[in-house]
Design a protein around this motif. Structure first.
Motif, short mmCIF file in Angstrom:
data_model
loop_
_atom_site.label_atom_id
_atom_site.label_comp_id
_atom_site.label_asym_id
_atom_site.label_seq_id
_atom_site.Cartn_x
_atom_site.Cartn_y
_atom_site.Cartn_z
N GLN A 1 0.83 -1.20 0.00
CA GLN A 1 0.00 0.00 0.00
C GLN A 1 0.87 1.25 0.00
N ARG A 2 0.33 2.31 -0.55
CA ARG A 2 0.95 3.63 -0.48
C ARG A 2 -0.15 4.61 -0.07
N LEU A 3 -0.21 4.94 1.22
CA LEU A 3 -1.27 5.81 1.70
C LEU A 3 -0.98 7.28 1.43
N ASP A 4 0.29 7.61 1.22
CA ASP A 4 0.66 8.96 0.80
C ASP A 4 1.21 8.85 -0.61
N GLU A 5 0.46 9.35 -1.58
CA GLU A 5 0.85 9.17 -2.98
C GLU A 5 2.12 9.91 -3.34
N GLU A 6 2.57 10.83 -2.47
CA GLU A 6 3.81 11.56 -2.74
C GLU A 6 5.01 10.94 -2.04
N ALA A 7 4.79 9.83 -1.35
CA ALA A 7 5.87 9.17 -0.62
C ALA A 7 6.08 7.77 -1.18
N ALA A 8 7.10 7.09 -0.65
CA ALA A 8 7.35 5.71 -1.03
C ALA A 8 6.24 4.82 -0.47
N ALA A 9 6.17 3.58 -0.96
CA ALA A 9 5.19 2.63 -0.44
C ALA A 9 5.41 2.42 1.06
N ASP A 10 4.34 2.13 1.77
CA ASP A 10 4.41 2.00 3.23
C ASP A 10 5.30 0.83 3.65
N HIS A 11 6.10 1.07 4.68
CA HIS A 11 6.99 0.05 5.23
C HIS A 11 6.30 -0.61 6.42
N LYS A 12 5.25 -1.37 6.11
CA LYS A 12 4.48 -2.06 7.15
C LYS A 12 3.88 -3.32 6.54
N GLU A 13 3.53 -4.26 7.40
CA GLU A 13 2.75 -5.41 6.98
C GLU A 13 1.52 -5.50 7.87
N ALA A 14 0.45 -6.10 7.35
CA ALA A 14 -0.82 -6.09 8.08
C ALA A 14 -1.57 -7.38 7.82
N TRP A 15 -2.53 -7.64 8.70
CA TRP A 15 -3.45 -8.75 8.52
C TRP A 15 -4.83 -8.22 8.87
N SER A 16 -5.79 -8.35 7.96
CA SER A 16 -7.10 -7.72 8.12
C SER A 16 -8.21 -8.76 8.22
N PHE A 17 -9.16 -8.47 9.12
CA PHE A 17 -10.29 -9.35 9.35
C PHE A 17 -11.58 -8.53 9.43
N GLY A 18 -12.68 -9.14 9.02
CA GLY A 18 -13.98 -8.52 9.16
C GLY A 18 -14.88 -9.38 10.01
N PRO A 19 -16.08 -8.89 10.33
CA PRO A 19 -17.04 -9.70 11.09
C PRO A 19 -17.35 -11.00 10.34
N GLU A 20 -17.30 -12.12 11.03
CA GLU A 20 -17.50 -13.41 10.39
C GLU A 20 -18.87 -13.52 9.73
N HIS A 21 -19.90 -12.92 10.33
CA HIS A 21 -21.25 -13.09 9.81
C HIS A 21 -21.49 -12.31 8.51
N LEU A 22 -20.55 -11.44 8.12
CA LEU A 22 -20.74 -10.67 6.90
C LEU A 22 -20.17 -11.36 5.66
N ALA A 23 -19.44 -12.45 5.86
CA ALA A 23 -18.86 -13.14 4.71
C ALA A 23 -19.96 -13.55 3.73
N GLY A 24 -19.76 -13.20 2.47
CA GLY A 24 -20.74 -13.54 1.45
C GLY A 24 -21.83 -12.50 1.27
N SER A 25 -21.75 -11.38 2.02
CA SER A 25 -22.71 -10.30 1.81
C SER A 25 -22.43 -9.63 0.47
N SER A 26 -23.29 -8.69 0.10
CA SER A 26 -23.21 -8.12 -1.24
C SER A 26 -22.04 -7.16 -1.44
N GLY A 27 -21.52 -6.59 -0.37
CA GLY A 27 -20.47 -5.59 -0.51
C GLY A 27 -19.15 -6.19 -0.95
N PRO A 28 -18.38 -5.48 -1.80
CA PRO A 28 -17.11 -6.02 -2.30
C PRO A 28 -16.05 -6.15 -1.22
#
Length: 308
Positions: free
Chosen positions: A86-113
């Motif tokens: 990811q690059r959250l600041d388009e005028e800077a280098a890509a972010d020097h971080k790693e992440a792991w993302s989770f959402g609510p389990e009951h929303l899996a398969g809902s209409s949102g992308p």
């Protein structure tokens, strides 16, 4: 500019006057700074410590195991996000971080992308404490929105219909040590505003989170044991016609040591229609933003953050 620290335990009171008093303090911080540090938030120190312990565990996995769960076109913002993705600041280098993302389990398969199934690491004892923390953060997000409604002269439950199934992402973050040779355009996380409604952040004692003052200077948000950092996102700023401030912030990274944080982005229902609030506009202050949906806004911001 300073980031205020507020004891929000009064939000748990059955006395509406006490809740309103705390809500007024929260509203003032959201208008003046867009950031605040809160204590008395109801999430136990033990649960926060457990979330950090699991965060360290998941980033200690071998690179092959992490990459097997990496984001993909059909699984955006769920699973592993490697450094430089990811690059959250388009005028800077890509972010020097790693992440792991989770959402609510009951929303899996809902209409949102951005409501796809979670990708869990192969770690015994990992999922339950992470989901327990996620649920506690979601409860706090709902309570904060009730307080914000009061601060905006709205019914306390005004925002409730907008977050019945919120796109609420829990993001575990690891910032490797800042390289000694890092340039002025290299950051753990580049300067940006958050995209959604409310962010709730637990940060470790490494520090290096900074918010930008109106004069352009950068102010450190110092860690407080057991406290959480709360900030306004772009959707909430638009909803309030910029009465609330969505403030740019960044993470420098720390030479010689890693930094860990646990962020919960409370970002409303995917199909929630966001229009300027009636108490935030009048003949002299017309709406500055057209109506949008939370999902459209979040998807556009997410895609813009991906380099290339």
């Amino acid at each position: 500019m300073t980031v205020p620290s507020i004891d929000i335990s009064g939000l748990f009171s059955t006395d509406k006057a006490e809740r309103r008093s705390v809500a007024t303090d929260i509203g003032e911080a959201c208008e003046r700074v867009g950031f605040l540090t809160v204590t008395g938030h109801g999430i136990s120190t033990e649960l926060i410590d457990e979330a950090f312990g699991q965060t360290r565990r998941v980033f200690e996995l071998p690179e092959t195991a992490k990459m097997a769960a990496a984001w993909s076109d059909d699984r955006p913002n769920r699973g592993y996000d490697p450094a430089g993705n990811q690059r959250l600041d388009e005028e800077a280098a890509a972010d020097h971080k790693e992440a792991w993302s989770f959402g609510p389990e009951h929303l899996a398969g809902s209409s949102g992308p951005m409501q796809v199934a979670n990708t869990w690491p192969d770690l015994d004892g990992f999922k339950d404490p992470i989901m327990t923390y996620h649920a506690a953060a979601m409860d706090l997000g709902e309570r904060l929105l009730r307080a914000m409604a009061l601060s905006l002269a709205l019914p306390e439950d005004f925002f409730t219909p907008f977050h019945t199934n919120p796109v609420c992402t829990l993001r575990l973050l690891h910032y490797p040590p800042r390289p000694a040779a890092a340039g002025n355009d290299e950051f753990g996380c580049g300067a940006h505003t958050d995209w959604g409604a409310v962010t709730m952040l637990a940060q470790d004692d490494a520090g290096s989170l900074e918010v930008q003052a109106k004069d352009g200077s950068w102010i450190a948000v110092h860690p407080e044991p057991g406290a959480l950092v709360i900030n306004v996102g772009d959707l909430l700023a638009q909803w309030t016609n910029d009465r609330y401030t969505s403030t740019r912030h960044r993470v420098l990274g720390v030479p010689g040591r890693s930094r860990y944080s646990v962020a919960c982005f409370y970002d409303l229902d995917h199909d929630a229609v966001i229009e300027v609030l009636p108490t935030c506009t009048d003949a002299d202050n017309p709406p500055r933003y057209p109506a949008t949906t939370a999902g459209q806004h979040l998807q556009a911001r997410f895609e813009a953050s991906m380099p290339g």
